[in-house]
Write a protein that holds these residues in place. Structure first.
Motif, PDB file in Angstrom:
ATOM      1  N   VAL A  15      61.926 -37.780  70.387  1.00  0.00           N
ATOM      2  CA  VAL A  15      62.033 -38.480  71.870  1.00  0.00           C
ATOM      3  C   VAL A  15      61.331 -37.863  72.926  1.00  0.00           C
ATOM      4  CG1 VAL A  15      63.527 -39.802  73.299  1.00  0.00           C
ATOM      5  CG2 VAL A  15      64.228 -39.833  70.874  1.00  0.00           C
ATOM      6  N   ALA A  16      61.555 -36.795  73.128  1.00  0.00           N
ATOM      7  CA  ALA A  16      61.247 -35.988  74.272  1.00  0.00           C
ATOM      8  C   ALA A  16      59.658 -35.952  74.474  1.00  0.00           C
ATOM      9  CB  ALA A  16      61.632 -34.542  74.353  1.00  0.00           C
ATOM     10  N   GLU A  17      59.115 -35.574  72.957  1.00  0.00           N
ATOM     11  CA  GLU A  17      57.620 -35.477  72.619  1.00  0.00           C
ATOM     12  C   GLU A  17      56.855 -36.964  73.004  1.00  0.00           C
ATOM     13  OE1 GLU A  17      55.716 -33.040  72.347  1.00  0.00           O
ATOM     14  OE2 GLU A  17      53.944 -34.356  72.199  1.00  0.00           O
ATOM     15  N   LEU A  18      57.521 -38.196  72.289  1.00  0.00           N
ATOM     16  CA  LEU A  18      56.779 -39.411  72.726  1.00  0.00           C
ATOM     17  C   LEU A  18      56.885 -39.845  73.962  1.00  0.00           C
ATOM     18  CD1 LEU A  18      58.238 -41.561  69.417  1.00  0.00           C
ATOM     19  CD2 LEU A  18      55.805 -40.584  69.819  1.00  0.00           C
ATOM     20  N   TRP A  19      58.024 -39.519  74.784  1.00  0.00           N
ATOM     21  CA  TRP A  19      58.040 -39.863  76.119  1.00  0.00           C
ATOM     22  C   TRP A  19      57.200 -38.830  77.000  1.00  0.00           C
ATOM     23  CZ3 TRP A  19      61.030 -43.701  75.062  1.00  0.00           C
ATOM     24  CH2 TRP A  19      61.539 -44.303  76.141  1.00  0.00           C
ATOM     25  N   ALA A  20      56.943 -37.763  76.700  1.00  0.00           N
ATOM     26  CA  ALA A  20      56.030 -37.004  77.535  1.00  0.00           C
ATOM     27  C   ALA A  20      54.721 -37.432  77.359  1.00  0.00           C
ATOM     28  CB  ALA A  20      56.204 -35.441  76.954  1.00  0.00           C
ATOM     29  N   ARG A  21      54.400 -37.845  75.903  1.00  0.00           N
ATOM     30  CA  ARG A  21      52.900 -38.033  75.513  1.00  0.00           C
ATOM     31  C   ARG A  21      52.454 -39.411  76.334  1.00  0.00           C
ATOM     32  NH1 ARG A  21      49.967 -37.491  70.011  1.00  0.00           N
ATOM     33  NH2 ARG A  21      49.417 -35.319  70.568  1.00  0.00           N
ATOM     34  N   ASP A  22      53.318 -40.228  76.696  1.00  0.00           N
ATOM     35  CA  ASP A  22      52.915 -41.709  77.256  1.00  0.00           C
ATOM     36  C   ASP A  22      52.149 -41.437  78.470  1.00  0.00           C
ATOM     37  OD1 ASP A  22      52.996 -44.255  77.619  1.00  0.00           O
ATOM     38  OD2 ASP A  22      54.664 -44.815  76.296  1.00  0.00           O
ATOM     39  N   PRO A  23      51.056 -42.064  78.424  1.00  0.00           N
ATOM     40  CA  PRO A  23      50.093 -42.148  79.456  1.00  0.00           C
ATOM     41  C   PRO A  23      50.596 -43.185  80.507  1.00  0.00           C
ATOM     42  CG  PRO A  23      49.200 -43.300  77.807  1.00  0.00           C
ATOM     43  CD  PRO A  23      50.297 -42.812  77.221  1.00  0.00           C
ATOM     44  N   ASP A  24      51.331 -44.030  80.252  1.00  0.00           N
ATOM     45  CA  ASP A  24      51.833 -44.984  81.419  1.00  0.00           C
ATOM     46  C   ASP A  24      53.325 -44.804  81.533  1.00  0.00           C
ATOM     47  OD1 ASP A  24      52.707 -47.046  82.733  1.00  0.00           O
ATOM     48  OD2 ASP A  24      52.158 -48.560  81.361  1.00  0.00           O
ATOM     49  N   PRO A  25      53.519 -43.916  82.487  1.00  0.00           N
ATOM     50  CA  PRO A  25      54.942 -43.764  82.835  1.00  0.00           C
ATOM     51  C   PRO A  25      55.734 -44.916  83.345  1.00  0.00           C
ATOM     52  CG  PRO A  25      53.611 -42.567  84.579  1.00  0.00           C
ATOM     53  CD  PRO A  25      52.770 -43.641  83.834  1.00  0.00           C
ATOM     54  N   GLY A  26      55.273 -46.098  83.660  1.00  0.00           N
ATOM     55  CA  GLY A  26      55.848 -47.119  84.236  1.00  0.00           C
ATOM     56  C   GLY A  26      56.693 -47.690  83.226  1.00  0.00           C
ATOM     57  N   SER A  27      57.118 -49.143  83.426  1.00  0.00           N
ATOM     58  CA  SER A  27      58.046 -49.555  82.702  1.00  0.00           C
ATOM     59  C   SER A  27      57.267 -50.247  81.222  1.00  0.00           C
ATOM     60  CB  SER A  27      58.764 -50.981  83.174  1.00  0.00           C
ATOM     61  OG  SER A  27      57.849 -51.867  83.400  1.00  0.00           O
ATOM     62  N   GLY A  28      55.897 -50.512  81.620  1.00  0.00           N
ATOM     63  CA  GLY A  28      55.359 -50.911  80.222  1.00  0.00           C
ATOM     64  C   GLY A  28      55.098 -49.870  79.335  1.00  0.00           C
ATOM     65  N   GLY A  29      54.754 -48.578  79.921  1.00  0.00           N
ATOM     66  CA  GLY A  29      54.900 -47.689  78.936  1.00  0.00           C
ATOM     67  C   GLY A  29      56.387 -47.017  78.193  1.00  0.00           C
ATOM     68  N   LYS A  30      57.322 -47.331  78.978  1.00  0.00           N
ATOM     69  CA  LYS A  30      58.808 -47.233  78.391  1.00  0.00           C
ATOM     70  C   LYS A  30      58.812 -48.188  77.314  1.00  0.00           C
ATOM     71  CE  LYS A  30      61.098 -45.181  82.484  1.00  0.00           C
ATOM     72  NZ  LYS A  30      61.945 -45.629  83.494  1.00  0.00           N
TER      73      LYS A  30
END
Lengths: 158, 158
Positions: A15-30
């Motif tokens: 979970v931590a890795e996928l979250w950290a990797r997401d290039p879009d930190p906004g709600s779309g990325g989430k």
């Protein structure tokens, strides 16, 4: 020693890795990260389902399938049973776990509540995938009112 | 039922997901994905190490720590022991598993050999992380000559 926690540690790090990797930190990325976790869970749930004994796969009734998830699947994953299963008898089921292992490592203050969904998405997908192998299409969502308790809402349809 | 395979299924899906997500399909991207998997494994290994009984943490000798990994850690992870442990008595250890569970689901033809490293990186990191908690800095690499057997080469240094 550590066998029961191996899955939990790997889940936390994933979970931590996928979250950290997401290039879009906004709600779309989430949303995208949540659906990736759900997809991973779905495939693991399917794979687990395929290893079930043959008689288990012959469930005719939704309620039997749901009881199986609450008891056998939960025991295999978390060495305990789900704390509650309720239904409105119209195809919606509420599964309650008062001490969900994948949330226990989080702090229990209400300030952490918004972090909870990312620790639930994999398991929602997994339940959905296991139900799929059992022959039921379903929608599974989860909610948390007070950590580390969680409820899953499942609506299977044959 | 499925408890022993839950970790294996999650590992397989996580590898596939990280591989699919990598924007660079060349060797640079592969290296990055491998080091991400190693990093994940390292943190899981550290976390497992922190749950060890206190007396385990007092290993003075490298060889005792390595024996612990081959026996207790492997049993907790894979419900079996490592098949072999050799050393050159100069700080290099070769750990051999003739039927490594995270490779068993792969086909055994030699054409799959080049896919093997991505299924080994997490475990290399995990061994390194567990050794770190036991007080040993190390380098751990893995090699496969014939699937599903694998060798890990560990060089701990206090």
């Amino acid at each position: 020693m550590a066998d029961a926690v191996l899955f939990e540690f790997l889940h936390t790090e994933m979970v931590a890795e996928l979250w950290a990797r997401d290039p879009d930190p906004g709600s779309g990325g989430k949303k995208k990260s949540l659906s990736v976790l759900e997809g991973l869970g779905f495939r693991v749930g399917q794979a687990l389902g395929e290893r079930l004994p043959r008689e288990t796969l012959a469930f005719r009734e939704e309620l039997d399938a749901l009881k199986f998830l609450c008891k056998d699947l939960w025991a295999a994953m978390f060495q305990k049973h789900m704390d509650g299963l309720r239904t409105n008898h119209q195809g919606t089921y509420v599964l309650q776990d008062n001490s969900f292992p994948l949330l226990i490592t989080m702090g229990s203050g209400s300030q952490y509540l918004e972090e909870a969904p990312k620790f639930l998405a994999f398991t929602c997908g997994l339940l959905c995938g296991a139900l799929h192998t059992l022959g039921f299409q379903s929608l599974v969502t989860a909610s948390v009112a007070a950590l580390p308790a969680c409820k899953s809402l499942g609506s299977p349809q044959v």
